[in-house]
Motif scaffolding. Structure first.
Motif, PDB file in Angstrom:
ATOM      1  N   ASP A  69       0.845  -1.188   0.000  1.00 45.35           N
ATOM      2  CA  ASP A  69       0.000   0.000   0.000  1.00 45.35           C
ATOM      3  C   ASP A  69       0.881   1.238   0.000  1.00 45.35           C
ATOM      4  O   ASP A  69       2.035   1.200   0.432  1.00 45.35           O
ATOM      5  CB  ASP A  69      -0.904   0.031   1.235  1.00 45.35           C
ATOM      6  CG  ASP A  69      -2.026  -0.995   1.181  1.00 45.35           C
ATOM      7  OD1 ASP A  69      -2.138  -1.727   0.176  1.00 45.35           O
ATOM      8  OD2 ASP A  69      -2.806  -1.063   2.156  1.00 45.35           O
ATOM      9  N   TYR A 104      -8.332   1.605  -4.421  1.00 49.00           N
ATOM     10  CA  TYR A 104      -9.228   2.228  -3.458  1.00 49.00           C
ATOM     11  C   TYR A 104      -8.422   3.241  -2.654  1.00 49.00           C
ATOM     12  O   TYR A 104      -7.268   3.003  -2.299  1.00 49.00           O
ATOM     13  CB  TYR A 104      -9.832   1.191  -2.509  1.00 49.00           C
ATOM     14  CG  TYR A 104     -10.942   0.351  -3.107  1.00 49.00           C
ATOM     15  CD1 TYR A 104     -11.386   0.517  -4.408  1.00 49.00           C
ATOM     16  CD2 TYR A 104     -11.567  -0.614  -2.335  1.00 49.00           C
ATOM     17  CE1 TYR A 104     -12.403  -0.257  -4.937  1.00 49.00           C
ATOM     18  CE2 TYR A 104     -12.592  -1.397  -2.848  1.00 49.00           C
ATOM     19  CZ  TYR A 104     -13.008  -1.215  -4.159  1.00 49.00           C
ATOM     20  OH  TYR A 104     -14.025  -1.986  -4.665  1.00 49.00           O
ATOM     21  N   VAL A 105      -9.062   4.354  -2.354  1.00 43.80           N
ATOM     22  CA  VAL A 105      -8.440   5.428  -1.571  1.00 43.80           C
ATOM     23  C   VAL A 105      -9.176   5.509  -0.239  1.00 43.80           C
ATOM     24  O   VAL A 105     -10.412   5.556  -0.203  1.00 43.80           O
ATOM     25  CB  VAL A 105      -8.527   6.774  -2.316  1.00 43.80           C
ATOM     26  CG1 VAL A 105      -7.794   7.862  -1.543  1.00 43.80           C
ATOM     27  CG2 VAL A 105      -7.978   6.647  -3.736  1.00 43.80           C
ATOM     28  N   GLN A 132     -13.423   4.232   2.992  1.00 44.82           N
ATOM     29  CA  GLN A 132     -13.082   4.419   1.584  1.00 44.82           C
ATOM     30  C   GLN A 132     -13.648   5.758   1.134  1.00 44.82           C
ATOM     31  O   GLN A 132     -14.834   6.028   1.304  1.00 44.82           O
ATOM     32  CB  GLN A 132     -13.650   3.296   0.733  1.00 44.82           C
ATOM     33  CG  GLN A 132     -13.244   3.407  -0.721  1.00 44.82           C
ATOM     34  CD  GLN A 132     -13.854   2.309  -1.577  1.00 44.82           C
ATOM     35  OE1 GLN A 132     -14.362   1.329  -1.079  1.00 44.82           O
ATOM     36  NE2 GLN A 132     -13.784   2.507  -2.882  1.00 44.82           N
ATOM     37  N   ILE A 157     -10.567  12.654  -7.403  1.00 45.79           N
ATOM     38  CA  ILE A 157     -10.849  11.495  -6.560  1.00 45.79           C
ATOM     39  C   ILE A 157     -11.970  11.801  -5.571  1.00 45.79           C
ATOM     40  O   ILE A 157     -12.908  11.041  -5.433  1.00 45.79           O
ATOM     41  CB  ILE A 157      -9.567  11.015  -5.853  1.00 45.79           C
ATOM     42  CG1 ILE A 157      -8.549  10.564  -6.917  1.00 45.79           C
ATOM     43  CG2 ILE A 157      -9.876   9.902  -4.857  1.00 45.79           C
ATOM     44  CD1 ILE A 157      -7.169  10.279  -6.390  1.00 45.79           C
ATOM     45  N   PHE A 168      -3.865   9.965   3.112  1.00 39.62           N
ATOM     46  CA  PHE A 168      -4.647   8.981   2.375  1.00 39.62           C
ATOM     47  C   PHE A 168      -3.837   7.704   2.199  1.00 39.62           C
ATOM     48  O   PHE A 168      -2.621   7.749   1.990  1.00 39.62           O
ATOM     49  CB  PHE A 168      -5.033   9.534   0.993  1.00 39.62           C
ATOM     50  CG  PHE A 168      -5.799  10.819   1.073  1.00 39.62           C
ATOM     51  CD1 PHE A 168      -7.157  10.824   1.341  1.00 39.62           C
ATOM     52  CD2 PHE A 168      -5.152  12.040   0.910  1.00 39.62           C
ATOM     53  CE1 PHE A 168      -7.855  12.012   1.432  1.00 39.62           C
ATOM     54  CE2 PHE A 168      -5.844  13.232   0.990  1.00 39.62           C
ATOM     55  CZ  PHE A 168      -7.199  13.221   1.255  1.00 39.62           C
ATOM     56  N   ARG A 169      -4.531   6.568   2.268  1.00 37.66           N
ATOM     57  CA  ARG A 169      -3.905   5.264   2.037  1.00 37.66           C
ATOM     58  C   ARG A 169      -4.490   4.693   0.741  1.00 37.66           C
ATOM     59  O   ARG A 169      -5.699   4.713   0.532  1.00 37.66           O
ATOM     60  CB  ARG A 169      -4.186   4.325   3.209  1.00 37.66           C
ATOM     61  CG  ARG A 169      -3.445   3.002   3.113  1.00 37.66           C
ATOM     62  CD  ARG A 169      -3.564   2.206   4.391  1.00 37.66           C
ATOM     63  NE  ARG A 169      -2.792   0.971   4.320  1.00 37.66           N
ATOM     64  CZ  ARG A 169      -2.236   0.381   5.370  1.00 37.66           C
ATOM     65  NH1 ARG A 169      -2.376   0.921   6.572  1.00 37.66           N
ATOM     66  NH2 ARG A 169      -1.555  -0.735   5.225  1.00 37.66           N
ATOM     67  N   PHE A 170      -3.617   4.182  -0.114  1.00 38.47           N
ATOM     68  CA  PHE A 170      -3.995   3.646  -1.417  1.00 38.47           C
ATOM     69  C   PHE A 170      -3.735   2.146  -1.425  1.00 38.47           C
ATOM     70  O   PHE A 170      -2.644   1.702  -1.061  1.00 38.47           O
ATOM     71  CB  PHE A 170      -3.176   4.320  -2.522  1.00 38.47           C
ATOM     72  CG  PHE A 170      -3.410   5.805  -2.610  1.00 38.47           C
ATOM     73  CD1 PHE A 170      -4.273   6.329  -3.555  1.00 38.47           C
ATOM     74  CD2 PHE A 170      -2.779   6.671  -1.734  1.00 38.47           C
ATOM     75  CE1 PHE A 170      -4.506   7.690  -3.629  1.00 38.47           C
ATOM     76  CE2 PHE A 170      -2.996   8.040  -1.798  1.00 38.47           C
ATOM     77  CZ  PHE A 170      -3.864   8.548  -2.747  1.00 38.47           C
ATOM     78  N   LEU A 192      -0.203  12.748  -7.700  1.00 35.13           N
ATOM     79  CA  LEU A 192      -1.265  13.219  -6.813  1.00 35.13           C
ATOM     80  C   LEU A 192      -1.071  14.688  -6.471  1.00 35.13           C
ATOM     81  O   LEU A 192       0.063  15.151  -6.323  1.00 35.13           O
ATOM     82  CB  LEU A 192      -1.269  12.383  -5.539  1.00 35.13           C
ATOM     83  CG  LEU A 192      -1.577  10.904  -5.763  1.00 35.13           C
ATOM     84  CD1 LEU A 192      -1.189  10.088  -4.542  1.00 35.13           C
ATOM     85  CD2 LEU A 192      -3.044  10.717  -6.106  1.00 35.13           C
TER      86      LEU A 192
END
Length: 198
Positions: A69, A104-105, A132, A157, A168-170, A192
């Motif tokens: 991630d 997914y963010v 999410q 987004i 944010f985690r991707f 980003l």
């Protein structure tokens, strides 16, 4: 008769007054502020306590194993409003992907940790996903239905209430079990960005 003449005169005067253009020197152009230099970090499930992994890489092996991630954290000035997370790439920019690279963010339960060496997060010790907040497929392909041939590929987004730190985690989409990956080099011109004060 006099009342009709006076009313007509006043009405014509009001219409003409409202048609006078505003002087252009009184207008201030509206432009967004942009932060295109987020802090980027990566964590790997197979290396649960290893920190300082560089680069934006989001991946998993078949069966959702060995997940990787990525994090992006933006600093936001006090008083900012209307924060919007975007992915922007010049047409043809190098994005490596395989499998189903739908990402997914997630919002997170806290900011990234820092040490003198840099961003100090690992799979076991990193901000956890809370909810999410978006889905994205990173792309630098020209799409004539969305942009002119001179504009970069851009995906909005989501929009957020601004806070001093937006983290944010991707992660590869949770409903995907196939081996999948996406990676790119984050620069001030590609990747980003966060816009605000629009």
């Amino acid at each position: 008769m006099h009342l009709l003449l006076i009313s007509s005169t006043l009405l014509v005067g009001a219409v003409l007054t409202s048609a006078i253009p505003t002087p252009t020197e009184d207008l201030v152009p509206r432009a967004c502020s942009t932060n295109s230099s987020p802090a980027i970090a990566r964590v790997e499930e197979a290396r649960p306590v290893e920190s300082y992994l560089p680069g934006f890489i989001v991946a998993q092996d078949a069966g959702r194993a060995n997940k990787k991630d990525a994090f992006a954290e933006f600093s936001v000035p006090d008083g900012a409003y209307g924060c919007q997370l975007e992915a922007v790439f010049p047409i043809g920019y190098s994005i490596q992907s395989s499998g189903n690279p739908q990402v997914y963010v997630y919002s997170t339960d806290g900011p990234l940790s820092y040490s003198p060496r840099g961003i100090d997060v690992s799979w076991a010790y990193s901000p956890k996903p809370v909810s999410q907040v978006g889905t994205v497929v990173f792309s630098s392909v020209y799409d004539p239905s969305k942009q002119s041939k001179y504009d970069p590929a851009k995906v909005v987004i989501n929009s957020f209430v601004c806070k001093p730190k937006l983290t944010f985690r991707f992660s590869i989409a949770s409903d995907q079990t196939a081996a999948s990956s996406v990676s790119f080099e984050q620069t001030t011109q590609a990747g980003l960005r966060l816009t605000y004060n629009c």
